[in-house]
Design a protein around this motif. Structure first.
Motif, PDB file in Angstrom:
ATOM      1  N   TYR A  94     104.242  51.465  56.329  1.00 44.53           N
ATOM      2  CA  TYR A  94     103.914  52.308  57.679  1.00 44.53           C
ATOM      3  C   TYR A  94     102.512  52.792  57.309  1.00 44.53           C
ATOM      4  O   TYR A  94     102.007  52.681  56.530  1.00 44.53           O
ATOM      5  N   ARG A  95     101.869  53.162  58.606  1.00 39.91           N
ATOM      6  CA  ARG A  95     100.482  53.450  58.816  1.00 39.91           C
ATOM      7  C   ARG A  95     100.306  54.771  58.976  1.00 39.91           C
ATOM      8  O   ARG A  95      99.053  55.419  58.717  1.00 39.91           O
ATOM      9  N   HIS A  99      97.314  57.228  51.827  1.00 40.22           N
ATOM     10  CA  HIS A  99      98.102  56.140  52.464  1.00 40.22           C
ATOM     11  C   HIS A  99      98.255  56.125  54.020  1.00 40.22           C
ATOM     12  O   HIS A  99      98.259  55.214  54.596  1.00 40.22           O
ATOM     13  N   PHE A 100      98.172  57.248  54.661  1.00 38.19           N
ATOM     14  CA  PHE A 100      98.590  57.312  55.993  1.00 38.19           C
ATOM     15  C   PHE A 100      97.707  58.283  56.705  1.00 38.19           C
ATOM     16  O   PHE A 100      96.961  59.125  56.544  1.00 38.19           O
ATOM     17  N   ILE A 146      98.410  52.587  66.610  1.00 41.28           N
ATOM     18  CA  ILE A 146      99.625  52.286  65.634  1.00 41.28           C
ATOM     19  C   ILE A 146     100.642  52.047  66.606  1.00 41.28           C
ATOM     20  O   ILE A 146     101.290  52.755  67.354  1.00 41.28           O
ATOM     21  N   GLU A 183     105.234  51.093  62.816  1.00 45.04           N
ATOM     22  CA  GLU A 183     104.400  51.479  61.962  1.00 45.04           C
ATOM     23  C   GLU A 183     104.307  53.038  61.703  1.00 45.04           C
ATOM     24  O   GLU A 183     103.500  53.436  60.870  1.00 45.04           O
TER      25      GLU A 183
END
Length: 240
Positions: A6-7, A114-115, A170, A174
């Motif tokens: 996942y973003r 990370h996100f 996005i 994601e």
């Protein structure tokens, strides 16, 4: 999928990151003692929950402090005890005093590596800004009830989330929604086909607390007892 595929993560705030039950209980409990109601905090929260949801549904344009005050007044009426203007205003103004869960700040900082983080909250802008002084996060976007003129589980938050994801570039697949409330978040997320994980903050306690019992179908890809456990699962790149 692996969690790190996942973003973006969107978060409910109150119940997930901020301990709204402690904050609300800190006002309801002394009020009950003052008016002679021998009710424990869990009972008061349960009785309060449905009134807040009703006020949010009936008055979607009201700012959250007004919702809190009116829901408190209705709770008192249902319990046969008066909530005077001073007590109602005290709850309405209490959001900045609500504590963050001990693991929220550190977990958000780790997840931000990370996100992209998105706030999707049933509160007003000023309320979130006050709470964010405890969370110390810099979200890519903030969507509040004040912004959309409605309260979850109504549709506008998730419609705004779709627009936000497009603006951030996005794809829906994601994105992952992270929330405690089945009623406010996982039911509408399921309606919108949004992936979600359940932060089950009440895993050690029975009942629904300050959240009404969920109505309708809900789904979630995984359940975690805390934000710390979720952040650890991300770090270990677990599959869900």
């Amino acid at each position: 999928m692996r969690l790190q595929d996942y973003r973006a993560l969107s978060f409910d705030v109150y119940g997930t990151l901020i301990d709204w039950e402690a904050g609300i209980g800190a006002v309801l409990t002394p009020w009950a003692a003052e008016v002679g109601l021998e009710l424990d905090e869990e009972t008061l929260l349960r009785d309060y929950a449905r009134h807040e949801a009703d006020v949010e549904r009936e008055h979607p344009q009201s700012l959250y402090p007004e919702v809190l005050a009116q829901a408190f007044t209705r709770t008192g009426q249902a319990l046969g005890a008066e909530v005077d203007e001073t007590w109602a205003a005290r709850l309405g103004a209490s959001v900045p005093d609500w504590p963050a869960f001990e693991d929220s700040r550190e977990s958000l900082a780790a997840l931000a590596e990370h996100f992209q983080l998105i706030i999707l909250s049933n509160v007003h802008r000023e309320g979130f800004e006050a709470s964010n002084r405890r969370l110390a996060t810099t979200p890519a976007a903030v969507v509040t009830a004040e912004d959309v003129g409605a309260y979850k589980p109504a549709e506008p938050h998730f419609a705004a989330l779709d627009s936000t994801l497009r603006e951030l570039g996005i794809a829906r697949e994601e994105h992952l929604h992270v929330a405690q409330s089945l009623f406010h978040d996982h039911v509408p997320a399921a309606r919108h086909g949004v992936d979600s994980v359940w932060i089950n903050r009440r895993h050690a306690r029975p009942g629904w607390g300050a959240t009404p019992e969920p109505e309708g179908r809900w789904t979630y890809l995984a359940e975690y007892p805390s934000m710390e456990a979720f952040a650890r699962a991300v770090r270990e790149d677990e599959h869900i």
